[in-house]
Design a protein around this motif. Structure first.
Motif, PDB file in Angstrom:
ATOM      1  N   GLN A  77      20.444   8.176  22.355  1.00 54.54           N
ATOM      2  CA  GLN A  77      20.665   7.551  23.647  1.00 54.54           C
ATOM      3  C   GLN A  77      21.452   6.257  23.441  1.00 54.54           C
ATOM      4  O   GLN A  77      20.920   5.262  22.973  1.00 54.54           O
ATOM      5  CB  GLN A  77      19.327   7.269  24.338  1.00 54.54           C
ATOM      6  N   TYR A  78      22.724   6.302  23.809  1.00 52.77           N
ATOM      7  CA  TYR A  78      23.615   5.175  23.575  1.00 52.77           C
ATOM      8  C   TYR A  78      23.867   4.408  24.876  1.00 52.77           C
ATOM      9  O   TYR A  78      23.638   4.920  25.973  1.00 52.77           O
ATOM     10  CB  TYR A  78      24.953   5.659  23.018  1.00 52.77           C
ATOM     11  N   SER A  79      24.368   3.199  24.709  1.00 52.33           N
ATOM     12  CA  SER A  79      24.763   2.416  25.875  1.00 52.33           C
ATOM     13  C   SER A  79      25.963   3.073  26.548  1.00 52.33           C
ATOM     14  O   SER A  79      26.660   3.911  25.955  1.00 52.33           O
ATOM     15  CB  SER A  79      25.120   0.987  25.453  1.00 52.33           C
ATOM     16  N   TYR A  85      33.209   4.917  24.148  1.00 52.80           N
ATOM     17  CA  TYR A  85      33.993   4.836  22.916  1.00 52.80           C
ATOM     18  C   TYR A  85      33.919   6.148  22.122  1.00 52.80           C
ATOM     19  O   TYR A  85      34.912   6.595  21.542  1.00 52.80           O
ATOM     20  CB  TYR A  85      33.509   3.676  22.055  1.00 52.80           C
ATOM     21  N   ILE A  86      32.738   6.763  22.088  1.00 52.58           N
ATOM     22  CA  ILE A  86      32.574   8.038  21.379  1.00 52.58           C
ATOM     23  C   ILE A  86      33.446   9.106  22.037  1.00 52.58           C
ATOM     24  O   ILE A  86      34.123   9.890  21.353  1.00 52.58           O
ATOM     25  CB  ILE A  86      31.100   8.468  21.365  1.00 52.58           C
ATOM     26  N   GLN A  87      33.430   9.139  23.350  1.00 52.47           N
ATOM     27  CA  GLN A  87      34.239  10.131  24.060  1.00 52.47           C
ATOM     28  C   GLN A  87      35.722   9.914  23.806  1.00 52.47           C
ATOM     29  O   GLN A  87      36.480  10.885  23.619  1.00 52.47           O
ATOM     30  CB  GLN A  87      33.950  10.068  25.561  1.00 52.47           C
ATOM     31  N   ASP A  91      38.192  12.628  22.035  1.00 53.47           N
ATOM     32  CA  ASP A  91      39.394  13.126  22.699  1.00 53.47           C
ATOM     33  C   ASP A  91      40.589  13.162  21.750  1.00 53.47           C
ATOM     34  O   ASP A  91      41.481  13.998  21.895  1.00 53.47           O
ATOM     35  CB  ASP A  91      39.734  12.245  23.909  1.00 53.47           C
ATOM     36  N   ARG A  92      40.596  12.237  20.767  1.00 50.98           N
ATOM     37  CA  ARG A  92      41.745  12.126  19.866  1.00 50.98           C
ATOM     38  C   ARG A  92      41.527  12.832  18.527  1.00 50.98           C
ATOM     39  O   ARG A  92      42.479  13.314  17.909  1.00 50.98           O
ATOM     40  CB  ARG A  92      42.050  10.635  19.616  1.00 50.98           C
ATOM     41  N   PHE A  93      40.251  12.921  18.068  1.00 51.28           N
ATOM     42  CA  PHE A  93      39.995  13.418  16.713  1.00 51.28           C
ATOM     43  C   PHE A  93      39.006  14.577  16.697  1.00 51.28           C
ATOM     44  O   PHE A  93      38.108  14.657  17.534  1.00 51.28           O
ATOM     45  CB  PHE A  93      39.438  12.299  15.822  1.00 51.28           C
ATOM     46  N   ASP A 191      28.713   9.152  15.096  1.00 53.56           N
ATOM     47  CA  ASP A 191      27.937   9.981  16.013  1.00 53.56           C
ATOM     48  C   ASP A 191      27.862  11.419  15.511  1.00 53.56           C
ATOM     49  O   ASP A 191      26.781  12.033  15.528  1.00 53.56           O
ATOM     50  CB  ASP A 191      28.592   9.947  17.399  1.00 53.56           C
ATOM     51  N   ALA A 192      28.985  11.956  15.033  1.00 52.74           N
ATOM     52  CA  ALA A 192      29.015  13.339  14.546  1.00 52.74           C
ATOM     53  C   ALA A 192      28.099  13.522  13.343  1.00 52.74           C
ATOM     54  O   ALA A 192      27.349  14.509  13.263  1.00 52.74           O
ATOM     55  CB  ALA A 192      30.451  13.730  14.199  1.00 52.74           C
ATOM     56  N   ARG A 193      28.142  12.579  12.392  1.00 54.78           N
ATOM     57  CA  ARG A 193      27.277  12.675  11.205  1.00 54.78           C
ATOM     58  C   ARG A 193      25.809  12.626  11.595  1.00 54.78           C
ATOM     59  O   ARG A 193      24.993  13.421  11.121  1.00 54.78           O
ATOM     60  CB  ARG A 193      27.572  11.533  10.235  1.00 54.78           C
TER      61      ARG A 193
END
Length: 278
Positions: A77-79, A85-87, A91-93, A191-193
């Motif tokens: 659960q992130y701010s 920022y994660i999104q 979108d780019r990587f 986030d992915a890790r």
């Protein structure tokens, strides 16, 4: 110091392996116990190492001289800002485990760009040949995560993850600084890790770093504030071979006058070592 990367052919002595002349515990971090002075002396003598780092009293209640930054929960659960920022990063990587061939081919470019961006030289910067040799010696327990640019197909960030029993050590991670301020490349990687190892694979905990002697980044506070990591306090004691103890103790009073980074870092580590009795 973290848990470090060890090659498969490094000799293990009483659970310890030599890394840059220092004996480091090889197994799960919470399984190391306090050594007696004699036990440490015997291990150092058998190995030929200069020193031994002993970590014990893992996750104790006291505020001690050493800690790791760990995540042992599956809460993601992130701010609102962190989610944004994660999104943007996603979108780019593409974030995925990559093979050693791709890492050997493209990793040094990322490594070099990252080091050129640092304000402090920690004394351990590798050249291209040394980097290639490091890749060849990576143990089988290491998984390499990469951030692949969707537009170019190039690797622009990476992270080495060491599987130790049912725990994961997030080791070296580097990013091309060109993508840091605009695309938040590391938000997506972290986030992915976390979701993969804790959520999908069910590892007991992951470690992102330990107390640093160089303290040249704010990564620990960043991981705590943005991704739900916490400080896991433990105790750290350094043991030395006879000749190296003489060197360290002789130079210690002059530690603030020494500019040679590798030696300065060892003396800083000795300063942390002495804090265990305070």
């Amino acid at each position: 110091m973290g848990f470090f990367n060890f090659s498969n052919n490094t000799k293990i002595i009483s659970g310890y392996q030599v890394y840059k002349n220092c004996l480091i515990w090889k197994g799960m971090p919470d399984c190391e116990t306090q050594l007696t002075i004699q036990q440490a002396k015997d291990i150092i003598k058998k190995s030929g190492a200069w020193m031994l780092r002993n970590i014990y009293n893992w996750d104790c209640e006291d505020t001690t001289n050493f800690w790791y930054i760990i995540k042992d929960n599956i809460t993601f659960q992130y701010s609102k800002k962190t989610k944004k920022y994660i999104q943007k990063a996603n979108d780019r990587f593409n974030y995925q485990i990559i093979d050693r061939v791709q890492f050997a081919k493209e990793g040094f470019r990322v490594y070099e760009a990252a080091f050129n961006h640092y304000k402090i030289n920690d004394g351990f910067r590798a050249d291209e040949s040394q980097f290639a040799d490091k890749v060849k010696k990576l143990g089988e327990s290491i998984e390499i995560w990469g951030a692949i640019d969707k537009e170019t197909g190039l690797l622009e960030a990476y992270a080495l993850c060491n599987k130790i029993g049912d725990t994961i050590d997030f080791q070296e991670s580097k990013a091309n600084p060109a993508f840091l301020p605009k695309y938040y490349i590391m938000y997506g990687l972290y986030d992915a890790r976390n979701k993969y190892y804790l959520g999908e694979k069910g590892y007991r905990f992951v470690v992102t770093s330990a107390r640093s002697v160089t303290e040249h980044s704010n990564i620990q506070n960043f991981m705590i504030e943005k991704f739900g990591f916490r400080k896991c306090y433990c105790r750290m004691t350094l043991h030395y071979s006879k000749w190296f103890k003489l060197v360290v103790y002789t130079l210690y009073p002059f530690r603030n006058l020494i500019s040679y980074a590798p030696l300065k870092n060892i003396l800083k580590f000795e300063e942390i070592n002495r804090q265990r009795d305070t």
